[in-house]
Design an enzyme around this catalytic site. Structure first.
Site, PDB file in Angstrom:
ATOM      1  N   ARG A 142      12.116  -4.045   9.004  1.00 32.52           N
ATOM      2  CA  ARG A 142      10.684  -3.798   9.189  1.00 32.52           C
ATOM      3  C   ARG A 142      10.360  -3.279  10.585  1.00 32.52           C
ATOM      4  O   ARG A 142       9.228  -2.924  10.874  1.00 32.52           O
ATOM      5  CB  ARG A 142       9.894  -5.108   8.965  1.00 32.52           C
ATOM      6  N   TYR A 145       8.436  -0.104  11.722  1.00 32.87           N
ATOM      7  CA  TYR A 145       6.973  -0.185  11.620  1.00 32.87           C
ATOM      8  C   TYR A 145       6.417  -1.140  12.674  1.00 32.87           C
ATOM      9  O   TYR A 145       5.565  -0.756  13.489  1.00 32.87           O
ATOM     10  CB  TYR A 145       6.620  -0.662  10.210  1.00 32.87           C
ATOM     11  N   TYR A 204       8.159 -11.572  -5.310  1.00 27.93           N
ATOM     12  CA  TYR A 204       9.356 -11.605  -4.463  1.00 27.93           C
ATOM     13  C   TYR A 204       9.451 -12.989  -3.817  1.00 27.93           C
ATOM     14  O   TYR A 204       8.476 -13.473  -3.235  1.00 27.93           O
ATOM     15  CB  TYR A 204       9.293 -10.521  -3.384  1.00 27.93           C
ATOM     16  N   GLY A 207       7.052 -17.027  -4.234  1.00 29.32           N
ATOM     17  CA  GLY A 207       5.606 -16.790  -4.329  1.00 29.32           C
ATOM     18  C   GLY A 207       4.767 -17.719  -3.470  1.00 29.32           C
ATOM     19  O   GLY A 207       3.538 -17.711  -3.557  1.00 29.32           O
ATOM     20  N   ARG A 211      -0.813 -14.355   2.203  1.00 31.10           N
ATOM     21  CA  ARG A 211      -1.466 -13.215   2.853  1.00 31.10           C
ATOM     22  C   ARG A 211      -2.975 -13.468   2.753  1.00 31.10           C
ATOM     23  O   ARG A 211      -3.438 -14.251   1.918  1.00 31.10           O
ATOM     24  CB  ARG A 211      -1.143 -11.885   2.145  1.00 31.10           C
TER      25      ARG A 211
HETATM   26  P1  NAD Z   1      -1.533   5.112   3.434  1.00 25.89           P
HETATM   27  O1  NAD Z   1      -0.067   5.205   3.277  1.00 25.89           O
HETATM   28  O2  NAD Z   1      -2.393   5.153   2.227  1.00 25.89           O
HETATM   29  O3  NAD Z   1      -2.061   6.248   4.428  1.00 25.89           O
HETATM   30  C1  NAD Z   1      -1.318   6.729   5.506  1.00 25.89           C
HETATM   31  C2  NAD Z   1      -1.563   8.226   5.610  1.00 25.89           C
HETATM   32  O4  NAD Z   1      -0.840   8.739   6.727  1.00 25.89           O
HETATM   33  C3  NAD Z   1      -1.094   8.999   4.382  1.00 25.89           C
HETATM   34  O5  NAD Z   1      -2.093   9.907   3.978  1.00 25.89           O
HETATM   35  C4  NAD Z   1       0.161   9.717   4.862  1.00 25.89           C
HETATM   36  O6  NAD Z   1       0.411  10.903   4.140  1.00 25.89           O
HETATM   37  C5  NAD Z   1      -0.184   9.941   6.318  1.00 25.89           C
HETATM   38  N1  NAD Z   1       0.989  10.118   7.191  1.00 25.89           N
HETATM   39  C6  NAD Z   1       2.079   9.309   7.303  1.00 25.89           C
HETATM   40  N2  NAD Z   1       2.919   9.762   8.248  1.00 25.89           N
HETATM   41  C7  NAD Z   1       2.329  10.887   8.760  1.00 25.89           C
HETATM   42  C8  NAD Z   1       2.703  11.817   9.757  1.00 25.89           C
HETATM   43  N3  NAD Z   1       3.869  11.703  10.441  1.00 25.89           N
HETATM   44  N4  NAD Z   1       1.878  12.860  10.015  1.00 25.89           N
HETATM   45  C9  NAD Z   1       0.719  13.002   9.336  1.00 25.89           C
HETATM   46  N5  NAD Z   1       0.310  12.153   8.375  1.00 25.89           N
HETATM   47  C10 NAD Z   1       1.113  11.109   8.092  1.00 25.89           C
HETATM   48  O7  NAD Z   1      -1.806   3.774   4.266  1.00 25.89           O
HETATM   49  P2  NAD Z   1      -3.174   3.059   4.645  1.00 25.89           P
HETATM   50  O8  NAD Z   1      -3.207   1.747   3.969  1.00 25.89           O
HETATM   51  O9  NAD Z   1      -4.317   3.992   4.452  1.00 25.89           O
HETATM   52  O10 NAD Z   1      -2.950   2.793   6.198  1.00 25.89           O
HETATM   53  C11 NAD Z   1      -3.553   3.621   7.177  1.00 25.89           C
HETATM   54  C12 NAD Z   1      -3.199   3.090   8.559  1.00 25.89           C
HETATM   55  O11 NAD Z   1      -3.647   1.743   8.695  1.00 25.89           O
HETATM   56  C13 NAD Z   1      -1.703   3.087   8.863  1.00 25.89           C
HETATM   57  O12 NAD Z   1      -1.507   3.465  10.203  1.00 25.89           O
HETATM   58  C14 NAD Z   1      -1.308   1.640   8.673  1.00 25.89           C
HETATM   59  O13 NAD Z   1      -0.218   1.285   9.480  1.00 25.89           O
HETATM   60  C15 NAD Z   1      -2.578   0.904   9.093  1.00 25.89           C
HETATM   61  N6  NAD Z   1      -2.649  -0.421   8.435  1.00 25.89           N
HETATM   62  C16 NAD Z   1      -3.022  -0.518   7.123  1.00 25.89           C
HETATM   63  C17 NAD Z   1      -3.061  -1.779   6.535  1.00 25.89           C
HETATM   64  C18 NAD Z   1      -3.509  -1.960   5.105  1.00 25.89           C
HETATM   65  O14 NAD Z   1      -3.511  -3.097   4.630  1.00 25.89           O
HETATM   66  N7  NAD Z   1      -3.912  -0.945   4.386  1.00 25.89           N
HETATM   67  C19 NAD Z   1      -2.704  -2.914   7.258  1.00 25.89           C
HETATM   68  C20 NAD Z   1      -2.293  -2.749   8.576  1.00 25.89           C
HETATM   69  C21 NAD Z   1      -2.293  -1.497   9.171  1.00 25.89           C
HETATM   70  N1  UDP Z   2       5.351  -8.643  -2.907  1.00 19.86           N
HETATM   71  C1  UDP Z   2       5.634  -9.199  -4.154  1.00 19.86           C
HETATM   72  N2  UDP Z   2       5.705  -8.379  -5.219  1.00 19.86           N
HETATM   73  C2  UDP Z   2       5.497  -7.034  -5.140  1.00 19.86           C
HETATM   74  C3  UDP Z   2       5.195  -6.471  -3.878  1.00 19.86           C
HETATM   75  C4  UDP Z   2       5.143  -7.314  -2.778  1.00 19.86           C
HETATM   76  O1  UDP Z   2       5.825 -10.419  -4.287  1.00 19.86           O
HETATM   77  O2  UDP Z   2       5.572  -6.352  -6.191  1.00 19.86           O
HETATM   78  C5  UDP Z   2       5.235  -9.560  -1.750  1.00 19.86           C
HETATM   79  C6  UDP Z   2       5.950  -9.141  -0.486  1.00 19.86           C
HETATM   80  O3  UDP Z   2       7.297  -9.585  -0.498  1.00 19.86           O
HETATM   81  C7  UDP Z   2       5.109  -9.856   0.573  1.00 19.86           C
HETATM   82  C8  UDP Z   2       3.693  -9.826   0.007  1.00 19.86           C
HETATM   83  O4  UDP Z   2       3.849  -9.593  -1.395  1.00 19.86           O
HETATM   84  O5  UDP Z   2       5.506 -11.210   0.692  1.00 19.86           O
HETATM   85  C9  UDP Z   2       2.829  -8.731   0.593  1.00 19.86           C
HETATM   86  O6  UDP Z   2       3.544  -7.533   0.477  1.00 19.86           O
HETATM   87  P1  UDP Z   2       2.906  -6.105   0.795  1.00 19.86           P
HETATM   88  O7  UDP Z   2       3.992  -5.100   0.611  1.00 19.86           O
HETATM   89  O8  UDP Z   2       1.651  -5.919   0.031  1.00 19.86           O
HETATM   90  O9  UDP Z   2       2.470  -6.182   2.323  1.00 19.86           O
HETATM   91  P2  UDP Z   2       3.116  -6.834   3.635  1.00 19.86           P
HETATM   92  O10 UDP Z   2       2.140  -7.877   4.023  1.00 19.86           O
HETATM   93  O11 UDP Z   2       4.443  -7.421   3.342  1.00 19.86           O
HETATM   94  O12 UDP Z   2       3.206  -5.698   4.579  1.00 19.86           O
END
Ligand code: NAD
Ligand code: UDP
Length: 332
Positions: A142, A145, A204, A207, A211
């Site tokens: 991980r 990221y 996974y 359970g 979150r």
């Molecule tokens: P998502 O995957 O739906 O959107 C990410 C977007 O970024 C996509 O459109 C993808 O094509 C684009 N992208 C990825 N790499 C790129 C690159 N190198 N150049 C240009 N575009 C690129 O994800 P999301 O849920 O919309 O997340 C958006 C942001 O929020 C991310 O930075 C993510 O880390 C952050 N975030 C989201 C969550 C969540 O729960 N959704 C939680 C924590 C952080």
């Molecule tokens: N997870 C799961 N089944 C799935 C996908 C995810 O049990 O089909 C679990 C995963 O292992 C984690 C939690 O759900 O414990 C949240 O996973 P997610 O990928 O949504 O986000 P994370 O918080 O891990 O970035």
């Protein structure tokens, strides 16, 4: 005054909701996206708006556009997707942030960073408060990221200290809602699709990991409050719903709302999967007057309707939810 706003990653889940809100306010929006996990389906409704522009571009490469505000959201957020090409994920977080910070410096733009609860890793402190330094494995699967996002936060603060760039950093906790990609692979979308198709829900581990799930409208409200916050408030600030669920509770709730007979099956827990996660949102309440309003049950009902419309579209037209087809299906 209306602004010229750049959203990287704007074709993704969060970015497309943000673009919709900012366009409604009359701003001019440019989305930069390489469409790795984003989908044109999410933004095609904006194409006829004269204040909207889409540029297919990878943020690891520099670009020169004069804007007033930058929202840096580009990065796959789903573990299977960000682990698919981990080197590209790290580059996106480091080089993408660097390129956007250079733009912010050049044009004196305000810049917002979508950071994450993952900067806390597998947290030893619960709930997680912004001052907690985290428990991250820097060599694990991980870390492209987690460490990428931590490095981005450092870079943001260095640009603030060295060049007085106006930075705003939010740490987002698990967010869900309509426009998530059906193939995204995160838990909420997986469980809903499995329940709707009558397939087994894949839990996974056992359970018991937790979150805290935030509905998209609440999160976007937090983004908008953060970008308009006092000049001296940089964050990082947690944005998430503090109500904690374990995954079996989530699975049960989804089965109940979808009225599905699907079974639950257990699969191996991925490595370094955080055991517990819940935001402390005191800072967001105090500085932004923000807290989530949508409970999990109500947010899931809306999200399930969205996935139903995609699956119906696919089965009616064998179109795999392709862009124009889905747009017409979902408006009928
Ligand atoms: P998502 O995957 O739906 O959107 C990410 C977007 O970024 C996509 O459109 C993808 O094509 C684009 N992208 C990825 N790499 C790129 C690159 N190198 N150049 C240009 N575009 C690129 O994800 P999301 O849920 O919309 O997340 C958006 C942001 O929020 C991310 O930075 C993510 O880390 C952050 N975030 C989201 C969550 C969540 O729960 N959704 C939680 C924590 C952080
Ligand atoms: N997870 C799961 N089944 C799935 C996908 C995810 O049990 O089909 C679990 C995963 O292992 C984690 C939690 O759900 O414990 C949240 O996973 P997610 O990928 O949504 O986000 P994370 O918080 O891990 O970035």
């Amino acid at each position: 005054m209306k602004k010229k706003i750049l959203i990287t990653g704007g074709a993704g889940f969060l970015g497309s909701h943000l673009a919709k809100n900012l366009l409604q306010q009359g701003n001019s929006i440019i989305i930069l996206d390489n469409l790795m996990t984003g989908n044109v389906r999410n933004i095609e409704k904006f194409f006829e708006n004269k204040n909207f522009q889409f540029i297919k571009h990878d943020v690891i490469n520099p670009i020169d556009i004069k804007v007033d505000i930058i929202f840096n959201l580009a990065c796959p957020a789903s573990p299977p997707w960000y682990q698919r090409d981990p080197i590209h994920t790290i580059k996106t977080n480091f080089l993408g942030s660097l390129n956007m910070l250079e733009l912010a410096k050049k044009y004196e733009a305000k810049i917002f960073q979508a950071s994450t609860s993952e900067v806390y890793g597998d947290p030893l402190m619960h709930p997680q408060i912004e001052s907690y330094k985290g428990n991250v494995n820097c060599t694990g699967i991980r870390s492209c990221y987690d460490e990428g996002k931590r490095c981005a936060e450092s870079l943001f603060f260095d640009y603030k200290r060295m060049f007085n760039v106006n930075i705003k950093i939010v740490r987002i906790f698990n967010t869900y809602g309509p426009s998530m990609d059906p193939k995204d692979g995160r838990v909420v979308s997986n469980f809903i699709i499995q329940a709707l198709k009558g397939e087994s829900l894949t839990v996974y581990g056992n359970g018991s990991q937790t979150r805290s799930f935030c509905y998209i409208d609440d999160l976007i409200d937090g983004f908008l409050k953060m970008i308009d916050s006092d000049l001296d408030f940089t964050g990082p600030v947690n944005l998430g719903n503090p109500v904690e669920f374990n995954l079996l509770e989530l699975a049960d709730l989804i089965l109940k709302i979808t009225n599905s007979n699907s079974k639950i099956i257990f699969k191996n827990l991925p490595k370094d999967d955080p055991i517990r996660r819940k935001p402390d949102i005191k800072l967001a309440k105090e500085k932004l007057n923000w807290e989530p309003k949508v409970c999990l049950n109500d947010g899931l009902i809306k999200t399930i309707k969205y996935f139903e419309s995609i699956l119906n579209c696919e089965s009616r037209n064998s179109c795999r939810g392709q862009v124009s087809c889905f747009a017409s299906c979902s408006s009928t």
